[in-house]
Design a protein around this motif. Structure first.
Motif, short mmCIF file in Angstrom:
data_model
loop_
_atom_site.label_atom_id
_atom_site.label_comp_id
_atom_site.label_asym_id
_atom_site.label_seq_id
_atom_site.Cartn_x
_atom_site.Cartn_y
_atom_site.Cartn_z
N GLU A 34 87.64 -16.42 -6.10
CA GLU A 34 87.42 -17.61 -5.27
C GLU A 34 88.24 -18.79 -5.78
O GLU A 34 88.84 -19.53 -4.98
CB GLU A 34 85.93 -17.96 -5.26
CG GLU A 34 85.07 -17.00 -4.45
CD GLU A 34 83.63 -17.46 -4.33
OE1 GLU A 34 83.28 -18.49 -4.96
OE2 GLU A 34 82.85 -16.81 -3.61
N THR A 48 91.96 -18.11 -4.96
CA THR A 48 92.20 -18.21 -3.52
C THR A 48 92.30 -19.68 -3.10
O THR A 48 93.18 -20.07 -2.32
CB THR A 48 91.08 -17.51 -2.74
OG1 THR A 48 91.09 -16.11 -3.04
CG2 THR A 48 91.24 -17.70 -1.23
N LYS A 49 91.43 -20.49 -3.65
CA LYS A 49 91.46 -21.93 -3.35
C LYS A 49 92.72 -22.57 -3.93
O LYS A 49 93.37 -23.41 -3.27
CB LYS A 49 90.22 -22.60 -3.93
CG LYS A 49 90.09 -24.08 -3.60
CD LYS A 49 88.79 -24.66 -4.14
CE LYS A 49 88.67 -26.14 -3.82
NZ LYS A 49 87.39 -26.72 -4.34
N PHE A 58 95.70 -21.20 -4.59
CA PHE A 58 96.93 -20.77 -3.92
C PHE A 58 96.90 -20.97 -2.41
O PHE A 58 97.95 -20.91 -1.76
CB PHE A 58 97.19 -19.29 -4.20
CG PHE A 58 97.39 -18.93 -5.64
CD1 PHE A 58 98.00 -19.81 -6.53
CD2 PHE A 58 96.97 -17.69 -6.12
CE1 PHE A 58 98.19 -19.46 -7.87
CE2 PHE A 58 97.16 -17.34 -7.46
CZ PHE A 58 97.77 -18.22 -8.33
N GLU A 59 95.69 -21.17 -1.86
CA GLU A 59 95.50 -21.13 -0.40
C GLU A 59 96.04 -19.81 0.15
O GLU A 59 96.76 -19.75 1.15
CB GLU A 59 96.17 -22.34 0.27
CG GLU A 59 95.57 -23.67 -0.17
CD GLU A 59 96.24 -24.86 0.51
OE1 GLU A 59 97.43 -24.76 0.86
OE2 GLU A 59 95.56 -25.88 0.72
N PHE A 60 95.71 -18.77 -0.57
CA PHE A 60 96.19 -17.41 -0.30
C PHE A 60 95.11 -16.48 -0.83
O PHE A 60 94.63 -16.65 -1.95
CB PHE A 60 97.52 -17.18 -1.03
CG PHE A 60 98.13 -15.82 -0.85
CD1 PHE A 60 99.10 -15.61 0.12
CD2 PHE A 60 97.75 -14.76 -1.65
CE1 PHE A 60 99.69 -14.35 0.27
CE2 PHE A 60 98.32 -13.51 -1.52
CZ PHE A 60 99.30 -13.30 -0.54
N ASN A 61 94.72 -15.47 -0.04
CA ASN A 61 93.60 -14.63 -0.45
C ASN A 61 93.91 -13.81 -1.70
O ASN A 61 94.87 -13.06 -1.74
CB ASN A 61 93.21 -13.68 0.69
CG ASN A 61 91.99 -12.86 0.35
OD1 ASN A 61 91.05 -13.35 -0.28
ND2 ASN A 61 91.97 -11.60 0.75
N LYS A 95 101.77 -22.87 -10.30
CA LYS A 95 100.41 -23.40 -10.13
C LYS A 95 99.45 -22.78 -11.14
O LYS A 95 98.60 -23.47 -11.71
CB LYS A 95 99.91 -23.14 -8.70
CG LYS A 95 100.44 -24.10 -7.66
CD LYS A 95 99.71 -23.88 -6.34
CE LYS A 95 100.10 -24.95 -5.31
NZ LYS A 95 99.31 -24.81 -4.06
N ASN A 138 96.29 -17.36 9.52
CA ASN A 138 95.18 -17.95 8.79
C ASN A 138 94.84 -17.12 7.55
O ASN A 138 95.19 -15.95 7.45
CB ASN A 138 93.94 -18.02 9.70
CG ASN A 138 94.17 -18.88 10.92
OD1 ASN A 138 94.50 -20.06 10.81
ND2 ASN A 138 94.04 -18.28 12.10
N LEU A 139 94.14 -17.77 6.62
CA LEU A 139 93.67 -17.08 5.42
C LEU A 139 92.35 -16.38 5.75
O LEU A 139 91.42 -17.00 6.27
CB LEU A 139 93.48 -18.09 4.29
CG LEU A 139 93.13 -17.58 2.90
CD1 LEU A 139 93.56 -18.60 1.85
CD2 LEU A 139 91.62 -17.31 2.74
#
Length: 532
Positions: free
Chosen positions: A122, A125-126, A128-131, A200, A291-292
């Motif tokens: 979680e 994912t937040k 990177f804005e990538f799952n 990042k 979308n993610l």
């Protein structure tokens, strides 16, 4: 094979796959025909809170399956096997193998099946804005960091199972881009780990003084030579010391990548589904999703094209448990039967099930499941008070259940992302019992589903084909598969049956409705309630 004369084995390529239940070796000739197959059965174990395989079993299994294969070749051709044209290693994607500066394994292998990295997944994912799925290597690493695990400060190298075996056989710490895409996100343009995300992540963990990219294997693409068999590697694979060093290897790949190859599904718009212990679909995309979606992984083909992957941790394991139970009953009666015969009879029995599966609902959650928010898993069969509990309805419910979670994920691609999937090629153990599961899947996904003869050999055949590809210079992988490999292949297709589609959709409504019962059991297990 006599046309090759004394140069016989220089025209054969060897594919080795570490699947969830079998380690398999396949030797193919220049016509891509399987000449011999060696198999070793193994199982994962739940030890100290983690699903794992023994590293000793990795080497016992590869040696025994290889020995089984060469015994067949030597019986067929009357001579010792000393070489191959090329070799490739495939294995279950994802997971976590961490080594120190002395190349010693720091903690037992943590497989794709573990759902212990929710916090890390979680957070990343937040970031990177990538799952980032819980199965991915970076999620395992980051969770170990968050947990202050003692071994983290000693890590010098992280890899997957295919990368580990390849490394020990060739000395090369490399990975095919498809398998690497299950370790850390890939930049599809540079064909390397996503540089922006690397930066990042390094900023996130700056106090650790670690550059994450320095811990990961170097990436190789399909068609590139990724090392050669070393003398030590030859002895590891063949303790009888007949195998000669120097055989070239393709990049090690994950089972998703080799499954795409084995089903000729590497072109944009193609889709394949693998269904065995786990299940996953792979849809090759022209570009990234809009979308993610936490239910969908973004990985790649063996050449780096973006792929939308819907992965479920559970598929056939609960079916296998019930089949074993019926087999135990037959054993009590001292009835002689084969496992294949038993599977075929039980699957065919599902053909006479009630339209509503007799009001039986099955949850085959041997382990946790990200798509439906199940952390640990509790296999469960629900019967309504008016249930018609018989073998036909039980088997139909089990097969429906094996595809239900996959369907939930696939609906995101078709309904939310508006991806049009016209045709799917399926492979995996569940399709080995005639066309029953294949016909059901067509109704489940409302899409034509095909199987191929080649896909029955699975990833071992697929990685053998990829290993042959390193000798080709005039083809892209897509051209190579279409023009050289799949020119004449047996295909069996199942069309959508409207009644079957409606019956499954009704089942899925109940499946979703009663998921709360499964989640309550899951919560009780997490709390340590001994009454569950």
């Amino acid at each position: 094979m006599s046309k090759y004369n004394d140069d016989l084995f220089n025209h054969m390529s060897l594919g080795i796959e570490f699947g969830s239940t079998r380690i398999k070796c396949v030797a193919i000739d220049d016509d891509f025909e399987s000449i011999a197959v060696g198999v070793y059965e193994w199982e994962n174990k739940f030890i100290n809170g983690f699903w794992t395989y023994s590293i000793n079993d990795v080497w016992i299994g590869i040696q025994k399956s290889y020995k089984h294969l060469v015994e067949q070749l030597e019986e067929i051709f009357g001579k010792k096997v000393t070489t191959f044209k090329s070799i490739g290693i495939s294995a279950m994607m994802h997971g976590y193998l961490a080594f120190d500066k002395n190349d010693d394994l720091l903690v037992p292998f943590r497989t794709w099946r573990n759902t212990t990295t929710n916090q890390a997944a979680e957070e990343l994912t937040k970031l990177f804005e990538f799952n980032i799925p819980e199965r991915w290597s970076i999620a395992h690493y980051h969770q170990a960091l968050l947990n202050n695990e003692e071994h983290v400060k000693n890590i010098e190298f992280i890899t997957t199972l295919s990368g580990y075996v390849h490394w020990y056989l060739t000395g090369e710490k490399v990975l095919g881009i498809g398998d690497a895409s299950g370790m850390f996100p890939i930049n599809e343009k540079s064909k390397d780990y996503n540089e922006k995300f690397v930066k990042k992540y390094n900023e996130l963990i700056k106090n650790s003084e670690i550059d994450i990219s320095s811990l990961l294997p170097k990436i190789k693409l399909a068609g590139e030579v990724a090392g050669k068999l070393t003398p030590d590697g030859a002895k590891l694979l063949d303790p009888d010391s007949n195998l000669i060093a120097g055989i070239p290897f393709c990049a090690p790949e994950g089972d998703a990548g080799t499954g795409m190859v084995a089903t000729n599904s590497v072109e944009i718009g193609t889709c394949n589904i693998s269904a065995g212990t786990s299940a996953f679909s792979m849809l090759v995309l022209e570009d990234q999703l809009k979308n993610l979606h936490p239910e969908i992984d973004m990985v790649t083909t063996p050449t780096g094209k973006p792929v939308a992957m819907v992965h479920t941790n559970n598929c056939t394991s609960e079916i296998n448990e019930w089949v074993n139970l019926f087999g135990e009953l037959l054993d009590l009666f001292d009835y002689k039967y084969s496992k294949e015969e038993l599977y075929n009879i039980l699957f065919n029995q599902s053909l006479i099930a009630d339209e509503n599966t007799g009001n039986l609902i099955n949850y085959g959650y041997i382990s946790g499941e990200n798509i439906t928010n199940i952390d640990i898993g509790a296999p469960m069969l629900l019967r309504k008070s008016n249930a018609n509990f018989n073998i036909a309805n039980l088997m139909k419910s089990l097969i429906y259940s094996s595809f239900a979670t996959l369907k939930i994920g696939m609906d995101i691609l078709t309904q939310e992302e508006k991806k049009n999937i016209k045709h799917i090629v399926a492979h995996g153990g569940i399709f080995n019992s005639g066309e029953v599961a294949q016909d059901i899947l067509a109704g489940v996904l409302n899409t034509n589903v095909s199987t191929m003869k080649t896909s029955n050999e699975g990833g071992a055949w697929g990685i053998a084909v990829l290993s042959k590809f390193i000798h080709e210079e005039n083809f892209t992988l897509e051209e190579y598969l279409k023009e050289e490999v799949f020119t004449d292949v047996d295909i069996v297709s199942s069309d959508v049956n409207s009644d079957a589609k409606a019956n499954f959709n009704n089942y899925l409504e109940d499946y979703k409705k009663y998921l709360s019962v499964e989640r309550e059991a899951d919560n009780l297990l997490k709390s340590g309630d001994k009454n569950v």
